[in-house]
Design an enzyme around this catalytic site. Structure first.
Site, short mmCIF file in Angstrom:
data_model
loop_
_atom_site.label_atom_id
_atom_site.label_comp_id
_atom_site.label_asym_id
_atom_site.label_seq_id
_atom_site.Cartn_x
_atom_site.Cartn_y
_atom_site.Cartn_z
CG ASP A 268 -28.01 -65.94 34.56
OD1 ASP A 268 -27.75 -67.05 36.16
OD2 ASP A 268 -29.10 -66.91 34.54
CD GLU A 619 -39.16 -81.28 29.85
OE1 GLU A 619 -39.26 -79.19 29.56
OE2 GLU A 619 -40.48 -80.94 30.68
#
Length: 875
Positions: A268, A619
């Site tokens: 990542d 979110e």
């Protein structure tokens, strides 16, 4: 017929040059050992520094070897992302709500097709970021807690559903050629990664052996062993003290040695740097990068792997280890056809004409329709008469971000719910009603804009687009737009604007709905790593209010007071000189002004359709949001924000049929009985065809068939601490309390009935598949699709779940029609994990349930059968 290998240097040049028709130069004609030998020859001709530089996502060119630069970073979560026009499917959680494996395969195939189409546009080799064929999708983390902001990117809370959908998506992305891959799928984030977003760079997920084997690993195992995923992405977090990207016991011993995964592992972004900087697992960058490379991380997203030069000098890594990772990466490029002449790969013929097609938009519509979950209906739906006067209210009825979610492309023909309902009903009154939450601005609606100074003039703004960065002369395009709410990621505001640099002007009159204090904002989605940024200027009554003429600006908003509702001339100018990704003209008006508009719009309506919920501004991934109910991208409450609850209560007071449509990426605790809702639907973030799909569902042109991929809990008080990674009291498999809506739940406009399931026998030998047949009938009044769910209840030994999903089928049935369907449950799905983390098929009495929803174990005893014997199923 296989050809002989050319001398290494000649071959290096020959395979990199586009020479159409040179089929005898295609890698598919070589034996695997020959390809491996050629790759090793290429590697030997590189210096150590050149080899290390190839292990970064921005791999530089090596001209003398014919190696082109390549940017490995691309996204395809629910459509090709961040590179202009592409099909935007429902967000992944919406795709999960379809419970449709075949659909996920088709979506993956479409994403890969559009990646290929873009790749051909980017000169095939030297592609920019988001222009390549290595897609960092899907996200198959388990959505263990509804508070996680990135849960919207997943396929829900269940390992079986996630594995089934993820495997089909991966297979769709990668195609069916024996050698060449259409694109590379990269399941992520391995492993046990599901929040919190705050502190994710240093977070340590404490995971028991049981939960690791039972919940967090199965989907990754399935997509690598059955889906044959080309790559895998390791996560930011540590797992029981060891950073995921330095965890050799998982990446090497389990994934490579036990699962026989032969693809490459990518980190990542900046996760390798985090090993030292945030997790303090190593003393310095050289040791941190060595830990990652030695654990099996082949590709670094970021620049951390430059420290491998020091690690190599200090003998922390070997030349052999560097070569091993580079070999995997070069092999991946060979299998994508990048190292071969054009025409070798069957996917080389994909072109711009295959991008954003009628077929792909039809698939987006199908996906959106299948994703909608009908949670409550007192008979109000469907609304069959187009003559009904409809009031459409709510902050998400006409918001682009709610269509697109995160990790998205740009829809060329996106349609909001409001636009879809305006097409379906003759009389539609619209009002925004409220903002998502106090302090969160929203696009100014067309109810506040007119092109003339008179109230009765045409609603909206005049838009003028220029093909240069200078707003001068005659515009190339002039049109009337409802508002300014644009996603401009590598595209212009109109298809006729094809230059990378352009300018735009929007002007008209702003009508405040009431006197009071307003915040007006120019919300620009800024490209985080661009060297130049766009310029904008906002004028009101001829006075400059906000501008951005430098790389940094103090504010993007202005506070204004209006003494009355008189109109004000407004003008927004944009000079697109950088790579910024969108612009919106937003506001925060007095709350009462929006409420009063909504009540006025609804007062004379026959039915009210309210669109409420969340958005990717509340979110999502590592957001800088700290409001009541929200923290850094995650949620601290499952409730609908108070401003929207107030809106629903005011609408309910009108005593009219009230249909509530939730748009969100996670569960919202909204009890229809407490808000007086006649019907309640969950539409997620529904993609570019949202307007058509929701209108079709509400009018009955489509019958809802979605099922919840997550549990809708009553509130956070029913849940453990968010940062607790134990699965105890989480998801339908281990939660035993009352819920608002259970996993697997969803209603239809028709009725389905089931016969008694018939098993192949009452006793099953461990390791054998389980065959079961059941008859299903449509006993309702309209045709529909039933999602047939098969669950198992195993013997309740320590670590056993209450229930486990083990089979899914979608069945289309006309009125009065019946069909017999058969499930064959694989032995692997008859296995369960004990407290020590060992998976096996265990002897004992099992119960099986088949129906259109999760069974209630208090009233449904299911069909019993016995498994005889034991069989280990560890992986």
């Amino acid at each position: 017929m296989r050809r002989c290998l050319l001398p290494a240097v000649l071959l290096t040049a020959s395979v990199m040059i586009q020479s159409a028709g040179a089929q005898n130069s295609c890698s598919k004609n070589l034996a695997p050992k020959a390809i491996d030998g050629h790759i090793d020859t290429i590697i030997r001709q590189m210096t150590i520094d050149e080899r290390i530089e190839q292990l970064q996502d921005r791999a530089p060119a090596i001209p003398r070897l014919g190696i082109h630069a390549y940017n490995w970073w691309n996204e395809g979560l629910h459509g090709l992302a961040r590179d202009g026009y592409a099909t935007v499917f429902p967000q992944a959680i919406g795709l999960a709500a379809t419970w449709d494996a075949e659909l996920l395969h088709s979506v993956g195939d479409t994403v890969a097709t559009e990646a290929r189409a873009k790749f051909s546009q980017h000169a095939r080799y030297d592609s920019p970021r988001y222009g390549g064929l290595t897609l960092w999708s899907p996200n198959i983390n388990i959505f263990r807690d509804p508070r996680w902001g990135r849960g919207q990117e997943t396929y829900g809370e269940d390992p079986f559903l996630t594995a089934t959908l993820g495997t089909n998506f991966v297979q769709g992305v990668q195609g069916n050629d024996a050698f060449y891959l259409k694109a590379n799928a990269t399941p992520k984030h391995f492993v046990a990664h599901s929040g919190p977003e705050q502190g994710r760079d240093s977070f340590n997920a404490k995971v028991s052996p049981h939960d690791l084997a039972d919940t967090y690993l199965p989907a990754f195992h399935e997509v690598t062993t059955q889906g044959k995923a080309a790559a895998l992405m390791c996560s930011y977090n540590a797992i029981s003290g060891t950073p995921s990207c330095a965890n050799s016991s998982l990446l090497q011993a389990r994934v490579r040695d036990l699962w026989h995964f032969n693809g490459y592992v990518v980190s990542d972004c900046d996760a390798v740097g985090n090993i030292t900087e945030y997790q303090h697992y190593t003393a310095d960058a050289a040791h941190g990068t060595a830990a990652a490379l030695n654990a099996g991380v082949d590709l670094d997203c970021g620049s951390s792997y430059l420290a491998l030069k020091q690690a190599y000098a200090q003998k922390l890594v070997t030349e052999e280890t560097i070569n091993r990772s580079l070999h995997r990466l070069l092999l991946a490029r060979f299998r994508l056809g990048m190292m071969d002449p054009l025409g070798c790969s069957p996917y080389d013929s994909i072109s711009k004409s295959d991008l954003d097609t009628t077929k792909s938009r039809a698939l987006a519509l199908r996906a959106a329709e299948e994703s909608v979950v009908l949670l409550h209906n007192d008979g109000t739906l469907p609304i069959k008469s187009s003559e009904q006067r409809i009031a459409v209210v709510g902050p998400t009825a006409n918001m682009l971000k709610v269509l697109e979610a995160n990790y998205h492309g740009t829809a060329s023909q996106g349609m909001t719910p409001l636009e879809g309902l305006r097409e379906s009903f003759k009389t539609v009154q619209y009002a925004q009603g409220s903002l998502l939450a106090p302090g969160v601005t929203a696009p100014i609606p067309d109810t506040a804009f007119h092109i003339g100074v008179e109230q009765h003039s045409l609603a909206g703004l005049v838009a003028e687009y220029f093909p240069t960065t200078s707003i001068s002369g005659e515009p190339l395009v002039t049109s009337i737009v409802d508002n300014v709410d644009l996603d401009l990621d590598r595209v212009g505001p109109d298809p006729k604007i094809v230059t990378p640099h352009y300018s735009a002007r929007w002007h008209g009159y702003f009508f405040p709905p009431a006197a009071g204090d307003y915040t007006i904002r120019v919300n620009m989605e800024r490209c985080w790593d661009c060297t130049a940024h766009d310029h904008f200027r906002l004028f009101l009554d001829g006075k400059l209010q906000i501008k951005n003429n430098s790389e940094k600006f103090d504010t993007d908003r202005v506070k204004l007071h209006f003494a009355d509702t008189a109109p004000h001339e407004i003008k927004l100018e944009l000079e697109h000189i950088g790579e910024d990704e969108g612009i919106a003209l937003e506001w925060e008006p007095p709350a009462d002004a929006l409420l009063n508009e909504a009540v006025a719009a609804a007062r004379d309506a026959d039915s009210i359709i309210a669109f409420v919920g969340l958005s990717p501004d509340l979110e999502g991934e590592a957001l800088q949001v700290h409001l009541d109910g929200f923290a850094g991208g995650d949620r601290t409450s499952l409730d609908l924000p108070a401003a929207q609850m107030t809106l629903l209560k005011r609408l309910a007071e009108l005593r009219k049929p009230l249909v509530v449509v939730l748009t969100s990426g996670s569960a919202v605790s909204l009890d229809p009985g407490k808000i007086g809702a006649s019907a309640l639907l969950e539409a997620w973030y529904p993609g570019e065809e949202a307007g058509h799909a929701i209108a079709n569902i509400l009018t009955g042109r489509a019958n809802p068939s979605g099922r919840l991929p997550v549990t809708f809990y009553r509130g956070v008080a029913d849940l453990p601490a968010f940062d607790d990674y134990s699965m105890s009291r989480r998801t339908y498999r281990y939660f035993s309390g009352p819920v608002l809506y259970p996993f697997g739940y969803g209603l239809s406009y028709t009725l389905f009935t089931y016969g008694v399931p018939h098993l192949g026998g009452s006793t099953l030998a461990a390791g054998k598949p389980l065959d079961v047949t059941v008859r299903i009938s449509n006993t309702g009044k309209v045709a529909g699709t039933e999602v047939v769910e098969l669950y198992l209840a195993p013997p309740q030994f320590p670590g056993a779940p209450h229930l486990a999903l083990a089979g899914i089928q979608r069945v289309d049935l006309g009125v009065g029609k019946s069909r017999e369907i058969t499930f064959t449950v694989d032995p692997a799905h008859l296995s369960f994990v004990d407290a020590q983390g060992h998976r096996s098929i265990r002897p004992g009495l099992y119960r099986l349930f088949i129906g259109g929803a999760q069974p209630d174990l208090a009233v449904n005893t299911g069909v019993a059968f016995t498994i005889a014997g034991t069989k280990s199923m560890d992986f």
